[in-house]
Design an enzyme around this catalytic site. Structure first.
Site, PDB file in Angstrom:
ATOM      1  CG  PHE A 107      54.159   3.240  23.789  1.00 19.65           C
ATOM      2  CD1 PHE A 107      53.918   2.258  24.737  1.00 19.65           C
ATOM      3  CD2 PHE A 107      55.473   3.459  23.385  1.00 19.65           C
ATOM      4  CE1 PHE A 107      54.960   1.506  25.264  1.00 19.65           C
ATOM      5  CE2 PHE A 107      56.515   2.717  23.912  1.00 19.65           C
ATOM      6  CZ  PHE A 107      56.264   1.734  24.857  1.00 19.65           C
TER       7      PHE A 107
ATOM      8  CG  ASN B 178      54.826  -5.061  25.233  1.00 19.25           C
ATOM      9  OD1 ASN B 178      55.911  -4.564  24.923  1.00 19.25           O
ATOM     10  ND2 ASN B 178      54.383  -5.097  26.465  1.00 19.25           N
ATOM     11  CB  ALA B 179      55.617  -0.444  22.237  1.00 18.62           C
TER      12      ALA B 179
ATOM     13  CG  ASP C  78      53.148   9.898  23.509  1.00 14.45           C
ATOM     14  OD1 ASP C  78      53.644  10.297  24.581  1.00 14.45           O
ATOM     15  OD2 ASP C  78      51.997  10.200  23.136  1.00 14.45           O
TER      16      ASP C  78
ATOM     17  CB  CYS D 246      53.632  11.812  30.101  1.00 10.51           C
ATOM     18  SG  CYS D 246      53.324  10.054  30.299  1.00 10.51           S
TER      19      CYS D 246
END
Length: 392
Positions: free
Chosen positions: A222, A272-273, A293, A333
């Site tokens: 990300f 895409n991670a 992240d 987050c």
């Protein structure tokens, strides 16, 4: 002044600054959306002044514990107070930092990020949006910026019934500007970049994580425009792979790598991670430092469990690709994902991955995003550094 009376046991009676519809006992004086109301307890004692919006889940947001109108003098004082805190307490005088952080600076719904002589403004509540001319006037009076950009394209505005807008409030379009972060020179676009142009809340963490990168094979998932990846490369990482799904972000990252003499030090993967981690796990790839992240997986407490399942899947795969002594720097987050929930999720992931881990460090949002003790919502970014231990 119109107002509301709150029910006994409302959170505002315990110091919080928000009032939800279910906490209102009655209204008086016909409060208007976007207007100022007084808040009283059931014994008719004044609790302060708040902005009001009956269409919002948060009907009232207190901005003063006294009677106070939203006038020019009020906004000038709040901007001055925010600036004094950043300059005197944090030592921030130039460069890139958050100047105003909503409730934490007594301006609910107002966010201002400063990039040198360019300010980026968000007004995320009806009252502050209506007062935008006063906010801009105060910013110009106190800081005399060259440019003020409006980045009101946040999804949070929809919850208040506001349209999304991007444009200029003062000066001419700044174009691409440079900022200094973690020893790097980074180009950002305040009108078109992520959020207000950059993720300032992570500014202190880029260098903190990069301190562990020397000589290590680093995977940054990300990655966005790559500040973690670039900081690790600059710190002497043996190899750095940055994974990001946005082609535009990768283009920006490559340009910033070139700008810092790191063009041959970072490998960029547009992917895409989740998919990338799955494929790398399948081929038994190993890294010495993995950084996770991701964007916020949850916007509400109700979706927290499903968000944690997504986080857990990421962590199981990442932990499986780290050798003994390998490090995982991981972030969340959303204020709905607290420390206990996040650490419990990593614990469960480590059990499923059959890896023993220990906590090496903790990370928080940069100090220019101050946290108010009575408002947990002002603390939304948390991170941890975990180390893989020998099997026991």
């Amino acid at each position: 002044m119109a107002g509301i009376v709150v029910r006994p046991r409302s959170r505002i009676l315990r110091g919080h600054d928000w009032v939800y519809a279910s906490e209102i006992l009655k209204t008086f004086g016909e409060p208007k959306d976007g207007g100022v109301v007084s808040i009283k307890d059931p014994k008719d004692r004044l609790l302060g002044s708040a902005i009001y919006n009956a269409k919002s889940q948060i009907v009232a947001r207190r901005f003063s514990r006294q009677r106070q109108e939203l006038d020019a003098d009020f906004f000038r004082r709040r901007v001055e107070q925010a600036l004094v805190y950043r300059r005197k307490s944090l030592g921030l005088t130039t460069g890139a930092f958050r100047l105003i952080w909503s409730e934490s600076d007594g301006l609910p719904g107002v966010i201002v990020d400063q990039y040198g002589d360019v300010l980026v403004l968000q007004t995320l509540t009806v009252a502050m949006d209506l007062a935008k001319p006063l906010v801009v006037a105060a910013l110009r009076e106190v800081l005399d910026p060259r440019v003020i950009v409006e980045r009101n394209d946040s999804s949070g505005r929809r919850a208040e019934g506001l349209e999304e807008i991007v444009g200029l409030l003062h000066g001419e379009a700044p174009g691409e500007i440079s900022i200094e972060v973690a020893g790097l020179t980074l180009a950002i676009d305040p009108l078109r970049g992520q959020k207000t142009g950059f993720y300032l809340d992570q500014a202190a963490n880029y260098a903190a994580v990069a301190r562990h990168a020397t000589g290590r094979r680093v995977l940054d998932c990300f990655s966005n425009g790559g500040p973690f990846a670039l900081a690790c490369a600059a710190a002497g990482a043996a190899a750095v792979t940055a994974v990001e799904i946005s082609a535009d972000a990768i283009t920006l990252g490559k340009a910033n790598a070139q700008r810092n003499g790191l063009a041959d030090r970072v490998e960029w993967r547009e992917a895409n991670a989740f998919d990338y981690l799955a494929s790398e796990e399948k081929r038994k790839a190993q890294f010495d430092l993995i950084i996770l992240d991701p964007p916020s997986f949850t916007k509400s407490k109700g979706s927290r469990e499903s968000a944690l399942r997504g986080y857990k899947d990421l962590h199981i795969r990442a932990l499986g690709m780290l050798p003994v002594g390998g490090l995982l720097a991981t972030f969340a987050c959303s204020h709905h994902i607290g420390d206990a929930f996040f650490r419990e999720m990593v614990t469960e992931a480590s059990v499923d991955a059959k890896r023993a881990v220990r906590l090496r460090d903790c990370y928080r949002q940069s100090p220019d995003h101050p946290v108010m003790l009575w408002m947990p919502e002002t603390e939304y970014l948390r991170g941890f550094l975990f180390e893989i231990m020998p099997g026991r």
